[in-house]
Design a protein around this motif. Structure first.
Motif, PDB file in Angstrom:
ATOM      1  N   GLU A 106      24.742  47.469 -40.042  1.00 17.13           N
ATOM      2  CA  GLU A 106      23.835  47.081 -38.970  1.00 17.13           C
ATOM      3  C   GLU A 106      23.451  45.605 -39.093  1.00 17.13           C
ATOM      4  OE1 GLU A 106      19.579  48.448 -37.032  1.00 17.13           O
ATOM      5  OE2 GLU A 106      20.046  48.980 -39.098  1.00 17.13           O
ATOM      6  N   ARG A 107      23.198  45.130 -40.302  1.00 13.68           N
ATOM      7  CA  ARG A 107      22.887  43.716 -40.519  1.00 13.68           C
ATOM      8  C   ARG A 107      24.091  42.845 -40.178  1.00 13.68           C
ATOM      9  NH1 ARG A 107      18.950  42.140 -39.269  1.00 13.68           N
ATOM     10  NH2 ARG A 107      19.122  43.979 -38.072  1.00 13.68           N
ATOM     11  N   SER A 108      25.290  43.324 -40.499  1.00  9.94           N
ATOM     12  CA  SER A 108      26.499  42.593 -40.147  1.00  9.94           C
ATOM     13  C   SER A 108      26.640  42.484 -38.631  1.00  9.94           C
ATOM     14  CB  SER A 108      27.716  43.294 -40.751  1.00  9.94           C
ATOM     15  OG  SER A 108      28.914  42.719 -40.301  1.00  9.94           O
ATOM     16  N   LEU A 109      26.326  43.565 -37.937  1.00 13.05           N
ATOM     17  CA  LEU A 109      26.368  43.562 -36.477  1.00 13.05           C
ATOM     18  C   LEU A 109      25.353  42.566 -35.919  1.00 13.05           C
ATOM     19  CD1 LEU A 109      27.519  44.870 -33.885  1.00 13.05           C
ATOM     20  CD2 LEU A 109      25.714  46.583 -34.089  1.00 13.05           C
ATOM     21  N   ALA A 110      24.164  42.525 -36.486  1.00 16.10           N
ATOM     22  CA  ALA A 110      23.146  41.580 -36.036  1.00 16.10           C
ATOM     23  C   ALA A 110      23.583  40.138 -36.289  1.00 16.10           C
ATOM     24  CB  ALA A 110      21.816  41.866 -36.737  1.00 16.10           C
ATOM     25  N   ALA A 111      24.256  39.902 -37.412  1.00 13.67           N
ATOM     26  CA  ALA A 111      24.739  38.550 -37.716  1.00 13.67           C
ATOM     27  C   ALA A 111      25.811  38.125 -36.717  1.00 13.67           C
ATOM     28  CB  ALA A 111      25.283  38.497 -39.142  1.00 13.67           C
ATOM     29  N   GLU A 112      26.712  39.036 -36.370  1.00 12.23           N
ATOM     30  CA  GLU A 112      27.742  38.711 -35.381  1.00 12.23           C
ATOM     31  C   GLU A 112      27.109  38.439 -34.022  1.00 12.23           C
ATOM     32  OE1 GLU A 112      30.762  37.921 -35.930  1.00 12.23           O
ATOM     33  OE2 GLU A 112      30.780  38.552 -38.028  1.00 12.23           O
ATOM     34  N   ASN A 113      26.061  39.173 -33.685  1.00 12.96           N
ATOM     35  CA  ASN A 113      25.354  38.937 -32.430  1.00 12.96           C
ATOM     36  C   ASN A 113      24.735  37.539 -32.428  1.00 12.96           C
ATOM     37  OD1 ASN A 113      24.274  39.565 -29.890  1.00 12.96           O
ATOM     38  ND2 ASN A 113      22.360  40.238 -30.809  1.00 12.96           N
ATOM     39  N   ALA A 114      24.179  37.129 -33.550  1.00 15.11           N
ATOM     40  CA  ALA A 114      23.603  35.783 -33.640  1.00 15.11           C
ATOM     41  C   ALA A 114      24.692  34.718 -33.508  1.00 15.11           C
ATOM     42  CB  ALA A 114      22.864  35.623 -34.961  1.00 15.11           C
ATOM     43  N   ARG A 115      25.867  34.981 -34.084  1.00 10.84           N
ATOM     44  CA  ARG A 115      26.968  34.015 -33.974  1.00 10.84           C
ATOM     45  C   ARG A 115      27.441  33.876 -32.526  1.00 10.84           C
ATOM     46  NH1 ARG A 115      28.481  36.741 -38.914  1.00 10.84           N
ATOM     47  NH2 ARG A 115      27.976  35.373 -40.643  1.00 10.84           N
ATOM     48  N   VAL A 116      27.402  34.971 -31.774  1.00 11.42           N
ATOM     49  CA  VAL A 116      27.742  34.891 -30.348  1.00 11.42           C
ATOM     50  C   VAL A 116      26.749  33.968 -29.646  1.00 11.42           C
ATOM     51  CG1 VAL A 116      27.810  36.186 -28.174  1.00 11.42           C
ATOM     52  CG2 VAL A 116      28.899  37.124 -30.213  1.00 11.42           C
ATOM     53  N   GLY A 117      25.470  34.120 -29.952  1.00 12.82           N
ATOM     54  CA  GLY A 117      24.454  33.257 -29.348  1.00 12.82           C
ATOM     55  C   GLY A 117      24.659  31.791 -29.685  1.00 12.82           C
ATOM     56  N   VAL A 118      25.021  31.507 -30.932  1.00  9.88           N
ATOM     57  CA  VAL A 118      25.257  30.122 -31.344  1.00  9.88           C
ATOM     58  C   VAL A 118      26.476  29.555 -30.620  1.00  9.88           C
ATOM     59  CG1 VAL A 118      25.949  28.675 -33.297  1.00  9.88           C
ATOM     60  CG2 VAL A 118      24.135  30.353 -33.576  1.00  9.88           C
ATOM     61  N   ALA A 119      27.558  30.340 -30.551  1.00  6.59           N
ATOM     62  CA  ALA A 119      28.775  29.866 -29.892  1.00  6.59           C
ATOM     63  C   ALA A 119      28.536  29.616 -28.406  1.00  6.59           C
ATOM     64  CB  ALA A 119      29.902  30.880 -30.090  1.00  6.59           C
ATOM     65  N   GLU A 120      27.738  30.463 -27.781  1.00  5.82           N
ATOM     66  CA  GLU A 120      27.443  30.245 -26.364  1.00  5.82           C
ATOM     67  C   GLU A 120      26.495  29.065 -26.164  1.00  5.82           C
ATOM     68  OE1 GLU A 120      26.224  33.984 -24.721  1.00  5.82           O
ATOM     69  OE2 GLU A 120      28.271  34.759 -24.733  1.00  5.82           O
ATOM     70  N   ALA A 121      25.566  28.876 -27.080  1.00  7.62           N
ATOM     71  CA  ALA A 121      24.633  27.744 -26.967  1.00  7.62           C
ATOM     72  C   ALA A 121      25.347  26.415 -27.178  1.00  7.62           C
ATOM     73  CB  ALA A 121      23.503  27.897 -27.979  1.00  7.62           C
ATOM     74  N   ASP A 122      26.423  26.409 -27.956  1.00  8.64           N
ATOM     75  CA  ASP A 122      27.174  25.173 -28.189  1.00  8.64           C
ATOM     76  C   ASP A 122      27.814  24.636 -26.912  1.00  8.64           C
ATOM     77  OD1 ASP A 122      26.536  25.006 -30.843  1.00  8.64           O
ATOM     78  OD2 ASP A 122      28.390  25.927 -31.558  1.00  8.64           O
ATOM     79  N   GLN A 123      27.903  25.448 -25.887  1.00  4.17           N
ATOM     80  CA  GLN A 123      28.517  25.018 -24.638  1.00  4.17           C
ATOM     81  C   GLN A 123      27.551  24.223 -23.760  1.00  4.17           C
ATOM     82  OE1 GLN A 123      30.073  28.470 -22.644  1.00  4.17           O
ATOM     83  NE2 GLN A 123      31.267  29.111 -24.414  1.00  4.17           N
ATOM     84  N   TYR A 124      26.281  24.195 -24.113  1.00  2.00           N
ATOM     85  CA  TYR A 124      25.262  23.565 -23.275  1.00  2.00           C
ATOM     86  C   TYR A 124      24.695  22.325 -23.945  1.00  2.00           C
ATOM     87  CZ  TYR A 124      25.617  28.028 -20.934  1.00  2.00           C
ATOM     88  OH  TYR A 124      26.092  29.123 -20.278  1.00  2.00           O
ATOM     89  N   PRO A 125      24.119  21.415 -23.147  1.00  2.00           N
ATOM     90  CA  PRO A 125      23.500  20.207 -23.716  1.00  2.00           C
ATOM     91  C   PRO A 125      22.282  20.552 -24.574  1.00  2.00           C
ATOM     92  CG  PRO A 125      23.791  19.999 -21.335  1.00  2.00           C
ATOM     93  CD  PRO A 125      24.113  21.410 -21.687  1.00  2.00           C
ATOM     94  N   ARG A 126      21.968  19.627 -25.483  1.00  5.69           N
ATOM     95  CA  ARG A 126      20.818  19.803 -26.374  1.00  5.69           C
ATOM     96  C   ARG A 126      19.885  18.614 -26.250  1.00  5.69           C
ATOM     97  NH1 ARG A 126      24.515  21.257 -31.377  1.00  5.69           N
ATOM     98  NH2 ARG A 126      24.946  23.404 -30.829  1.00  5.69           N
ATOM     99  N   LEU A 127      18.617  18.920 -26.359  1.00  4.00           N
ATOM    100  CA  LEU A 127      17.582  17.899 -26.352  1.00  4.00           C
ATOM    101  C   LEU A 127      16.841  17.994 -27.677  1.00  4.00           C
ATOM    102  CD1 LEU A 127      15.901  15.747 -24.826  1.00  4.00           C
ATOM    103  CD2 LEU A 127      14.451  17.625 -24.057  1.00  4.00           C
ATOM    104  N   ALA A 128      16.742  16.886 -28.386  1.00  2.00           N
ATOM    105  CA  ALA A 128      16.039  16.865 -29.673  1.00  2.00           C
ATOM    106  C   ALA A 128      14.873  15.888 -29.577  1.00  2.00           C
ATOM    107  CB  ALA A 128      16.992  16.441 -30.779  1.00  2.00           C
TER     108      ALA A 128
END
Length: 138
Positions: free
Chosen positions: A41-63
């Protein structure tokens, strides 16, 4: 005449609790305690977080950045309001066209998530089967 109440001596007995109701709650407790299921279950949650990171990398960032500190040549002024310095800034980054690499990374992350979800479902089904078999044996 024979009275039913005179035949029974002592306190009335309680009806037995159905074992299936008890074993159902025990089974769910056992499933929640299984370390193998929790790890998957923790592995599944980690993969879900990686999907979020990969999708967020497609958008601009403001720091936004802010730094505060003290700067003084003389040690007597250090820490006083006159030696206080600050700096603030903002940065904007946007991904450039990479020939579909970012979309490919997101698709690969989703595929790894789907694989992890299948592993979790398989492990959960196996665990339920094992718990039910143990309850039947008991």
């Amino acid at each position: 005449m024979h009275d039913a109440s005179s035949h029974y001596r002592g306190s009335p007995r309680r009806a037995p609790v159905a074992q299936s109701l008890r074993s159902a709650s025990i089974g769910s407790t056992l499933l929640a305690r299984r370390a193998d299921l929790r790890a998957i279950e923790r592995s599944l949650a980690a993969e879900n977080a990686r999907v979020g990171v990969a999708e967020a990398d497609q958008y601009p960032r403001l720091a936004l950045r802010l730094s505060l500190g003290f700067l003084s040549i003389a040690t007597g002024n250090f820490g006083s309001a006159a030696s206080a310095v600050w700096n603030a800034g903002a940065g904007f980054t946007a991904p450039i066209y990479e020939g579909g690499a970012l979309e490919g990374k997101a698709a690969a992350a989703r595929a790894r998530y789907d694989q992890a979800a299948i592993r979790y479902e398989h492990a959960a089904a196996k665990a339920v089967e094992e718990v039910e078999a143990a309850a039947i044996r008991y």
